[in-house]
Design a protein around this motif. Structure first.
Motif, short mmCIF file in Angstrom:
data_model
loop_
_atom_site.label_atom_id
_atom_site.label_comp_id
_atom_site.label_asym_id
_atom_site.label_seq_id
_atom_site.Cartn_x
_atom_site.Cartn_y
_atom_site.Cartn_z
N ARG A 257 -10.45 -15.22 54.83
CA ARG A 257 -11.09 -14.04 54.23
C ARG A 257 -11.91 -14.42 52.99
O ARG A 257 -11.46 -15.18 52.13
CB ARG A 257 -10.05 -13.01 53.85
CG ARG A 257 -10.66 -11.67 53.38
CD ARG A 257 -9.57 -10.63 53.17
NE ARG A 257 -8.83 -10.90 51.94
CZ ARG A 257 -8.67 -10.01 50.97
NH1 ARG A 257 -9.16 -8.80 51.08
NH2 ARG A 257 -7.97 -10.33 49.90
N VAL B 265 -14.21 -12.49 49.86
CA VAL B 265 -14.60 -11.25 49.18
C VAL B 265 -15.90 -11.57 48.44
O VAL B 265 -15.93 -12.43 47.55
CB VAL B 265 -13.51 -10.78 48.19
CG1 VAL B 265 -13.98 -9.49 47.50
CG2 VAL B 265 -12.20 -10.52 48.93
N TYR C 158 -16.35 -7.73 52.64
CA TYR C 158 -15.24 -8.52 53.19
C TYR C 158 -15.77 -9.25 54.42
O TYR C 158 -16.36 -8.62 55.31
CB TYR C 158 -14.06 -7.64 53.56
CG TYR C 158 -13.40 -6.94 52.38
CD1 TYR C 158 -13.18 -7.62 51.19
CD2 TYR C 158 -13.00 -5.61 52.46
CE1 TYR C 158 -12.58 -6.99 50.10
CE2 TYR C 158 -12.39 -4.97 51.38
CZ TYR C 158 -12.19 -5.68 50.20
OH TYR C 158 -11.61 -5.06 49.12
N ASP D 30 -17.26 -3.95 55.37
CA ASP D 30 -16.26 -4.83 56.00
C ASP D 30 -16.86 -5.46 57.25
O ASP D 30 -17.18 -4.78 58.23
CB ASP D 30 -15.01 -4.02 56.37
CG ASP D 30 -13.81 -4.92 56.66
OD1 ASP D 30 -14.03 -6.03 57.19
OD2 ASP D 30 -12.67 -4.51 56.36
#
Length: 278
Positions: A224, A226, A236, A263
């Motif tokens: 992941r 950010v 994200y 996202d």
């Protein structure tokens, strides 16, 4: 008796005339044959003269060309007098010339003969130079077309700032940088390289809109990222697909009425910070 003796004498005279005529004809034929042979001999001599002259002319042209080439190679006429740099965006022409060591005054034939080695050396001297293509634009002029490894951000490692190139390579940063800041990669060099290569695939207009990329893995999302955008949105994403999915960010952001989250980890959707708080 007189009449009978006259006939043989006459025949002998006729025979002598016939013999003389045969000799004359034979002499004429011999003369003509000699003349024909003489013509043939003269023709052979003329042919040999021209063919020998042609050979001499070819040798003169060959050695003359070699001599002129040698004179050109060692003369000032074969030195570089003009260098044009194209294709560069972040690198200046002076930086490209310094990386390639192709300066005014170098022999142009030496540069062209070693152009592949020059491209490799330029990359070693300055990793931002991905490739150099050299071509002649004149008797004393060169054009260098640069393919760059653009800087896609900076990262602090061991209290030192490094530029991150589009191929994932690190380069010591010089001066203040207003580029993407990478965080959380101190112990994860492989993930940093993967992320940099992905970001390097983005168009400059999208890449320039990124402020910070933070590596924040979780148990369910070990890759992941950010990403904090300069327009106030947060993205994200997955470090393995961020280069492909973030390309759609401008069209997604254009539909958002307020700053919020985009996202891109699985699929692509967005929501405002307000709605998420609620």
């Amino acid at each position: 008796m007189e009449k009978g003796s006259f006939i043989p004498e006459h025949e002998r005279y006729a025979q002598r005339l016939t013999t003389l005529e045969h000799r004359r004809e034979a002499s004429n034929n011999s003369t003509k044959s000699t003349e024909r042979i003489g013509h043939k001999v003269r023709g052979i001599k003329v042919y040999r003269y021209f063919t020998n002259g042609e050979r001499v002319l070819k040798l003169i042209l060959l050695f003359g060309s070699v001599l002129l080439l040698m004179l050109y190679v060692i003369s000032p006429l074969s030195k570089v007098r003009e260098v044009t740099v194209t294709g560069n965006s972040e690198l200046s022409p002076a930086q490209v010339e310094d990386a390639t060591q192709v300066h005014l005054g170098r022999y142009i034939w030496g540069v062209m003969a070693t152009r592949q080695a020059i491209s490799r050396t330029a990359h070693q001297r300055n990793p931002q130079v991905k490739q150099i293509h050299l071509r002649l634009t004149g008797a004393q002029s060169l054009q260098m077309t640069v393919t760059e490894n653009p800087i896609v951000g900076t990262v602090e490692i061991g209290q030192r700032d490094y530029n991150i190139l589009a191929n994932g390579q690190l380069q010591r940063a010089k001066g203040s940088q207003s580029r993407i800041e990478y965080q959380g990669f101190n112990k994860d060099g492989a993930q940093l390289k993967k992320t940099a290569v992905q970001v390097g695939q983005l168009k400059a207009v999208v890449r320039n809109g990124i402020s910070t990329i933070s590596y924040r893995p979780t148990k369910t999302a070990p890759n992941r990222l950010v990403i904090f955008m300069r327009d106030g949105n947060t993205v994200y994403a997955n470090l393995n697909t961020v280069g492909k999915k973030l390309a759609y960010y401008p069209s997604i952001a254009a539909t958002m009425k307020k700053p919020g989250v985009v996202d891109l980890q699985v699929g692509a959707y967005s929501y405002s910070y307000d709605s998420h708080d609620k």
